[in-house]
Design a protein around this motif. Structure first.
Motif, PDB file in Angstrom:
ATOM      1  N   ILE A  90       0.858  -1.149  -0.101  1.00  0.00           N
ATOM      2  CA  ILE A  90       0.132  -0.044   0.202  1.00  0.00           C
ATOM      3  C   ILE A  90       0.862   1.192   0.094  1.00  0.00           C
ATOM      4  O   ILE A  90       0.597   2.130  -0.825  1.00  0.00           O
ATOM      5  CB  ILE A  90      -0.915   0.068   1.282  1.00  0.00           C
ATOM      6  CG1 ILE A  90      -1.576  -1.236   1.268  1.00  0.00           C
ATOM      7  CG2 ILE A  90      -1.605   1.179   1.219  1.00  0.00           C
ATOM      8  CD1 ILE A  90      -2.625  -1.349   2.425  1.00  0.00           C
ATOM      9  N   VAL A  91       1.891   0.961   0.895  1.00  0.00           N
ATOM     10  CA  VAL A  91       2.934   2.487   0.667  1.00  0.00           C
ATOM     11  C   VAL A  91       3.685   2.623  -0.321  1.00  0.00           C
ATOM     12  O   VAL A  91       3.731   3.634  -1.054  1.00  0.00           O
ATOM     13  CB  VAL A  91       3.927   2.033   1.968  1.00  0.00           C
ATOM     14  CG1 VAL A  91       5.284   3.069   1.842  1.00  0.00           C
ATOM     15  CG2 VAL A  91       3.454   2.270   3.213  1.00  0.00           C
ATOM     16  N   THR A  92       4.143   1.510  -1.146  1.00  0.00           N
ATOM     17  CA  THR A  92       4.768   1.759  -2.495  1.00  0.00           C
ATOM     18  C   THR A  92       3.726   2.363  -3.543  1.00  0.00           C
ATOM     19  O   THR A  92       3.969   3.210  -4.132  1.00  0.00           O
ATOM     20  CB  THR A  92       5.394   0.561  -2.953  1.00  0.00           C
ATOM     21  OG1 THR A  92       4.486  -0.610  -2.962  1.00  0.00           O
ATOM     22  CG2 THR A  92       6.507  -0.035  -2.261  1.00  0.00           C
ATOM     23  N   GLU A  93       2.247   1.968  -3.422  1.00  0.00           N
ATOM     24  CA  GLU A  93       1.496   2.069  -4.409  1.00  0.00           C
ATOM     25  C   GLU A  93       1.101   3.507  -4.239  1.00  0.00           C
ATOM     26  O   GLU A  93       0.842   4.317  -5.440  1.00  0.00           O
ATOM     27  CB  GLU A  93       0.191   1.067  -4.263  1.00  0.00           C
ATOM     28  CG  GLU A  93      -0.677   1.125  -5.547  1.00  0.00           C
ATOM     29  CD  GLU A  93      -1.893   0.122  -5.370  1.00  0.00           C
ATOM     30  OE1 GLU A  93      -2.830   0.602  -5.228  1.00  0.00           O
ATOM     31  OE2 GLU A  93      -1.559  -0.966  -5.052  1.00  0.00           O
ATOM     32  N   GLN A  94       1.000   4.014  -3.059  1.00  0.00           N
ATOM     33  CA  GLN A  94       0.364   5.365  -2.654  1.00  0.00           C
ATOM     34  C   GLN A  94       1.432   6.328  -3.016  1.00  0.00           C
ATOM     35  O   GLN A  94       1.187   7.371  -3.461  1.00  0.00           O
ATOM     36  CB  GLN A  94      -0.235   5.476  -1.233  1.00  0.00           C
ATOM     37  CG  GLN A  94      -1.284   4.654  -0.973  1.00  0.00           C
ATOM     38  CD  GLN A  94      -2.400   5.185   0.216  1.00  0.00           C
ATOM     39  OE1 GLN A  94      -1.978   5.904   0.897  1.00  0.00           O
ATOM     40  NE2 GLN A  94      -3.485   4.806   0.061  1.00  0.00           N
ATOM     41  N   LEU A  95       2.682   5.936  -2.859  1.00  0.00           N
ATOM     42  CA  LEU A  95       3.623   6.949  -3.040  1.00  0.00           C
ATOM     43  C   LEU A  95       3.960   6.911  -4.508  1.00  0.00           C
ATOM     44  O   LEU A  95       4.009   8.187  -4.893  1.00  0.00           O
ATOM     45  CB  LEU A  95       5.155   6.416  -2.392  1.00  0.00           C
ATOM     46  CG  LEU A  95       5.456   6.590  -0.950  1.00  0.00           C
ATOM     47  CD1 LEU A  95       6.631   6.112  -0.470  1.00  0.00           C
ATOM     48  CD2 LEU A  95       5.355   8.101  -0.474  1.00  0.00           C
ATOM     49  N   ALA A  96       4.007   5.913  -5.179  1.00  0.00           N
ATOM     50  CA  ALA A  96       4.023   5.928  -6.720  1.00  0.00           C
ATOM     51  C   ALA A  96       2.768   6.878  -7.212  1.00  0.00           C
ATOM     52  O   ALA A  96       3.200   7.901  -8.128  1.00  0.00           O
ATOM     53  CB  ALA A  96       4.107   4.570  -7.247  1.00  0.00           C
TER      54      ALA A  96
END
Lengths: 481, 481
Positions: free
Chosen positions: B66-72
């Protein structure tokens, strides 16, 4: 001993006062509001048994298969299901049923009953019907008068004649019908003890009713009679003739007949009745607990009083915290939260939803058809996923589409599938592809329900992209599925 | 001019105070509560730009994608994403990040920020950070103190030293940290003008923090240092060593360090802050209209005041009528209706739901995975329908199942499908069948998202019926999809 009484169940209504559970596409009388049966099923069961003939149902075209399905589910067969081309209020509906009945038995008794009321004490009600029968057989129009429990302004009232008793167990003389009053007048009437509520429940012979129309409303009698004479039989439904029906005025039986007729009587009734005219009434009729709460399955109340919490699906958990006199109703696609005293205004909310095009104003995601039902599970710009439930022995029409292909995966039961003349059986865990333009049909040849998942892809996915070649339910081109 | 400041975004929380929008599987910081970005995304953006290095994120294993997706999605790249084997409150998380940063730049400034707070004035906050930086570079532990706006008992307080100004625009001397008070004490403190709220926002150099642990909490420093030293790199994540982490105490940075340390300073801040500690705070921060209402899309209010109505999905219409000081939150599978003053009790309701096994207590129907996400559309006793969304370039693991077959229908994009060694491309409106036991993989080789409908049939449909042969995300046997 009287002859069998024909129940006439009026099922034309499409009220929104119990939205989101009652919608135009599936109104209140068909919803399970109190108990496991719908209000219509409760009414049909209440008026079944040794005293009663099979019921006559008057309903709209959109509801005909809901009626047959719900009657079948409680193992009742109708005498007739009469389809009104358009709703015209109660007078034409009751008259049409009377004319139909009079064709073979003019002296038959008819009990006219709305199908969306709650009458908890079935035995008391049947006893009242029996008590009223001799007077109706003598040619009177007997109306049932409910002992008022509050100064209600939403109902008409019945004024008893001098000397009549509101607590009698036999029909009493009626002075007159009174229109819906204002609050002050309602309070006076209730205090006087000589007024009862008009619940729209009547008992009379077919002939007495027809004669009353001949005397007081000949302009209604003529076109209704023509609609009945030229009615068309269609798969067990009686379709009133639409051309003549177009000339029928929209009018209630109270206005058309009861406010003018002589030979009226009233049968007092005090064993409990509600028209479930709003969510507050549902709360009341559902038996609030010691804290005044009514809490359904899949609902949780913390620190609430006087509150109705209903989750209408096992897919939605509803939680209420610190609420006082609130109704909260959660369906899969709509939620109503209202103060109990304001829940009547839900009709304004439905109008607002309709104005901005929200389907929830009038439609349910589940759509009932002659062969079963379907539900839209997901919708994209170029795809739609449906769960389709087909009754044993039922068949969809032979059809094709201009704009979509379909993938069918059977997940329960067995389907008989025809594609461009090729017939195959498709069973659980098998799939079949219906190309764009292919002439296809889906049937359930089995003894158990067949469930399949349909994945549609294409540029236009509307229900009206359909060409029908054959339909055992005699539906036309472009008509829904 | 100071060097770049490293934001440390703490993302470990899993609070239930904003249920049903915040759940254990997808907590508050990742939800879109105010505006189109999640709180985490808002925090990451607030701490980006010329003054800041790329952020360090500390989170749990379940939230890493979720972190990587939201940062991206907001076009930000992290310096590091540190995975805690288990949550241990703030002290170990902050220390682990400081130790990691000190490996290459011990004098680097770190701004510690919870990722679930609202700070509306981004410019004012950045200015405060810059104003605090010189004191932090001088070796002080600078904490941000929020000007109190009410006698809140849910926060700790910061007592200013004599002569310090709560309205100053530079760091002030701090007398001490004060634990959460009772209501009377809170009122006194707020009235005195010499106390600020402790918001859990800190600025210091990595070295200063590590030295403070060495002095005041050496029992924490040793196992955290070992966990960092023996951390494992995994697909861009930094996994702290679980064996040493097991020895780390569960303790907040306030207790472990701030209540004991010298060299403390406080940076007053008064330009608006909320920790969104409950639905009443969300109502407040969402900018109520003239009637005190906050009404989302797909929500309709009639005759309401002081009320928050939120529909979290375009599939659910929410209607409120005659409500006063009510919050109503509707998601696709859960609805909360609470009096604003009682909305804090939602944690008790979540506990009740959990006790009776309702998935909604902790889970969302949408499940995030490294390759994208899926959603369960329908579930029967022997079938399940899912919508599966695969990111461009992503791949599910090579896997097989003991108890189910799968039908895949591609409805958007193109899938590369491997079944028992055979590779094929499957594009929109094509389907493929994966028999029980077949070794299979689904990939999206394209440049746009791939969406498919999966229909599973079988006797057991749990996510743990999976044997993994290869996984580019290095997940194990029986771990989720």
């Amino acid at each position: 001993m009287t002859g069998l009484i024909y129940p006439l169940l009026l099922c034309g209504g499409s009220g929104t006062r119990l939205w989101p559970l009652s919608r135009k596409s599936f109104p209140k009388q068909f919803a399970r509001i109190t108990g496991d049966d719908s209000l219509f099923q409760q009414a049909a069961k209440r008026l079944s048994g040794a005293d009663f003939a099979a019921p006559i149902v008057v309903t709209g075209n959109d509801f005909r298969f809901i009626v047959t399905e719900q009657l079948a589910a409680c193992e009742l067969a109708p005498s007739a299901i009469v389809i009104e081309p358009e709703g015209r209020n109660t007078a034409p509906a009751v008259l049409a049923a009377a004319l139909g009945l009079a064709q073979h038995d003019p002296l038959a008794l008819m009990l006219v009953a709305p199908s969306d009321h709650v009458i908890p004490d079935q035995e008391a009600f049947r006893a009242a019907v029996q008590a009223a029968a001799p007077r109706a057989q003598a040619g009177y129009l007997v109306t049932f008068g409910i002992m008022p429990t509050r100064a209600e302004t939403g109902y008409g009232y019945l004024e008893l004649a001098e000397g009549a008793q509101s607590t009698a167990t036999t029909p009493q003389a009626l002075k007159r019908f009174v229109e819906k009053p204002d609050a002050a007048r309602a309070a006076e009437m209730v205090a006087s003890g000589t007024y009862l509520w008009n619940a729209g429940i009547f008992l009379f012979t077919a002939q007495a009713l027809i004669e009353a129309f001949a005397t007081h409303a000949p302009d209604i009698l003529a076109p209704v009679r023509a609609s009945v004479t030229q009615a068309r039989r269609d798969l067990g439904f009686t379709r009133l003739d639409p051309a003549h029906w177009a000339d029928v005025p929209d009018i209630s039986i109270d206005y058309a007949i009861m406010e003018k007729a002589s030979h009226l009587a009233v049968m007092p009734y005090s064993a409990g009745w509600s028209d479930l005219g709003g969510w507050e009434a549902v709360w009341q009729e559902s038996g609030p607990d010691a804290s005044g709460n009514v809490i359904s399955d899949h609902a949780t109340a913390l620190d609430c009083t006087g509150t109705l919490l209903r989750s209408e699906t096992d897919r939605v958990e509803l939680v209420g915290i610190g609420l006082e006199d609130i109704v909260a109703i959660a369906t899969g696609d709509a939620v109503l939260v209202a103060h109990k005293s304001k829940a009547q205004d839900v009709k304004d909310a439905v109008a607002a939803l309709k104005a901005r095009g929200a389907l929830q104003a009038t439609q349910f995601p589940t759509d009932h058809r002659p062969w079963g039902w379907f539900e839209s599970l997901a919708m994209g710009t170029r795809f739609q996923v449906k769960r389709i439930h087909v009754h044993p022995g039922a068949a969809l029409s032979l059809q094709s589409h201009h704009h979509r292909s379909e993938h069918w995966i059977v997940v329960e039961g067995t389907a008989k599938v025809t594609i461009d003349g090729q017939v195959q059986l498709v069973t659980e865990n098998q799939s079949v592809y219906v190309p764009l333009g292919a002439v296809h049909r889906m049937e359930n040849p089995g003894k158990v329900p067949m469930v399949l998942i349909e994945v549609q892809t294409g540029s236009y996915l509307g229900e009206d992209d359909i060409i029908r070649y054959e339909d055992i339910y005699a539906r036309g081109q472009g008509a829904k599925g």
